[in-house]
Design an enzyme around this catalytic site. Structure first.
Site, short mmCIF file in Angstrom:
data_model
loop_
_atom_site.label_atom_id
_atom_site.label_comp_id
_atom_site.label_asym_id
_atom_site.label_seq_id
_atom_site.Cartn_x
_atom_site.Cartn_y
_atom_site.Cartn_z
N ASP A 185 0.80 -1.23 0.00
CA ASP A 185 0.00 0.00 0.00
C ASP A 185 0.83 1.28 0.00
O ASP A 185 0.30 2.36 0.23
CB ASP A 185 -0.95 0.00 1.19
CG ASP A 185 -0.21 0.05 2.53
OD1 ASP A 185 0.99 -0.30 2.55
OD2 ASP A 185 -0.83 0.44 3.53
N GLU A 186 2.12 1.18 -0.28
CA GLU A 186 2.95 2.38 -0.22
C GLU A 186 4.15 2.26 -1.14
O GLU A 186 4.71 1.18 -1.31
CB GLU A 186 3.42 2.58 1.22
CG GLU A 186 4.15 3.88 1.48
CD GLU A 186 4.42 4.08 2.97
OE1 GLU A 186 4.79 5.20 3.35
OE2 GLU A 186 4.27 3.11 3.75
#
Length: 346
Positions: A94-95
């Site tokens: 997610d990053e």
């Protein structure tokens, strides 16, 4: 991404929209992997025990993690990134860091690129993302948290020093609670306080990290965005519904964990030399025991005897709530990097 795992669960199950959701754990056992913003209002955070999360938010809804689904959506998000630059360094599902100094669309503003990417993620996937934009990875990372959720923050070159001097040290990325407390005890509360310490003082106080603190508070970080960041370890672990005190039962659980780890090693086409056994006790204290072998291994039949040896290395302090096995000292420097998300049982 904003509360990524929880947001995916709310996306796939509209009945969860607007409700406090915790991915992972339950009200009796386990650990929260991610919490929706509705749950965070009550103080529910990732890495919190499910029991404590339930105390803080009695109407909290627990959802079992679906890592294959998160990985599927993460791939779609990453595909959007690659429309703008090939210099993408994923940190997790997610990053990621993106270097858009030169970008495929020829957009002159990094802020506009971030805005466009966030809009596309919303239009194509119905998920919200936040962004930080600045001159290096450290400041961009710090900026990415400022206007969460669903926002972005740009720290322009001429704003960097003033921003860092006013920033509380506990907001510096990489400064954890223990280090922040130590800094506070030394009278260091802001970047400006940190800047007043010379390099010799910082190294004396914080060891090798002293040079890092000296540089970042002055806006200096030369770490490039590394699109081929190599994984340093591969692991599998499991939290149990009931504490285990018998080593015989632990061997049974470790056997299942080893089987899962073998699958991940085979999937990633990776071997390792260092094995680590992770033990978390019922009082939440944690212990690791490691051993390095002379040859690269990856099969359960080769590493399970080592895990048994590590388990019996010394007596257990308490009953056990979690066991994990990890490989490090990998042979990934001999081959192309492989991306693999580690899933965990809660």
């Amino acid at each position: 991404m904003d509360a990524f795992y929880a947001s995916v669960e709310q996306l796939d199950n509209p009945e969860l929209l607007g409700k406090p959701v915790a991915v992972g754990g339950n009200e009796i056992r386990g650990v929260v992997s991610a919490a929706s913003y509705e749950a965070r209002v009550f103080g529910v955070r990732s890495a919190m025990s499910g029991a404590l999360a339930k105390q803080k938010c009695p109407h909290l809804i627990f959802v079992k993690p679906r890592y294959s689904r998160y990985k599927e959506i993460s791939s779609k998000i990453r595909a959007i990134f690659y429309d703008y630059t090939d210099l993408v360094e994923p940190l997790s599902l997610d990053e990621a860091y993106l270097d858009v100094t030169e970008n495929k669309k020829g957009i002159s503003s990094a802020s506009l690129i971030a805005q466009e990417i966030r809009q596309r993620i919303w239009e194509e996937l119905e998920l919200r993302a936040s962004a930080g934009i600045s001159i290096n990875k450290f400041i961009a990372k710090v900026a990415s948290d400022i206007n969460k959720p669903n926002g972005q923050k740009t720290i322009k070159p001429n704003e960097v020093i003033d921003f860092l001097e006013k920033l509380p040290v506990n907001k510096f990325y990489g400064v954890g609670k223990v280090t922040a407390a130590k800094m506070h005890n030394l009278g260091i509360f802001t970047g400006l306080d940190l800047k007043r310490k010379n390099l010799e003082e910082l190294i004396k106080l914080f060891g090798k990290s002293g040079l890092h603190y000296y540089n970042i508070v002055r806006g200096m970080q030369n770490s490039k965005v590394k699109p081929n960041r190599i994984r340093k370890s591969i692991a599998a672990e499991r939290t149990f519904n009931e504490n285990i005190s018998s080593e015989i039962y632990m061997i049974e659980r470790l056997d299942a964990i080893a089987e899962e780890l073998e699958k991940r090693m085979l999937h990633s086409k990776t071997k390792g030399k260092t094995l680590t056994l992770k033990i978390k006790y019922s009082n939440f204290t944690q212990q690791t025991r490691s051993k390095t072998v002379s040859e690269y291994i990856h099969l359960k039949k080769d590493f399970m005897p080592i895990i048994k040896e590590l388990l019996y290395q010394e007596e257990l302090k308490e009953s056990v709530r979690l066991l994990g096995i990890s490989f490090s000292n990998l042979d990934t420097d001999k081959k192309d990097p492989v991306w693999i998300q580690l899933s965990f049982d809660f």
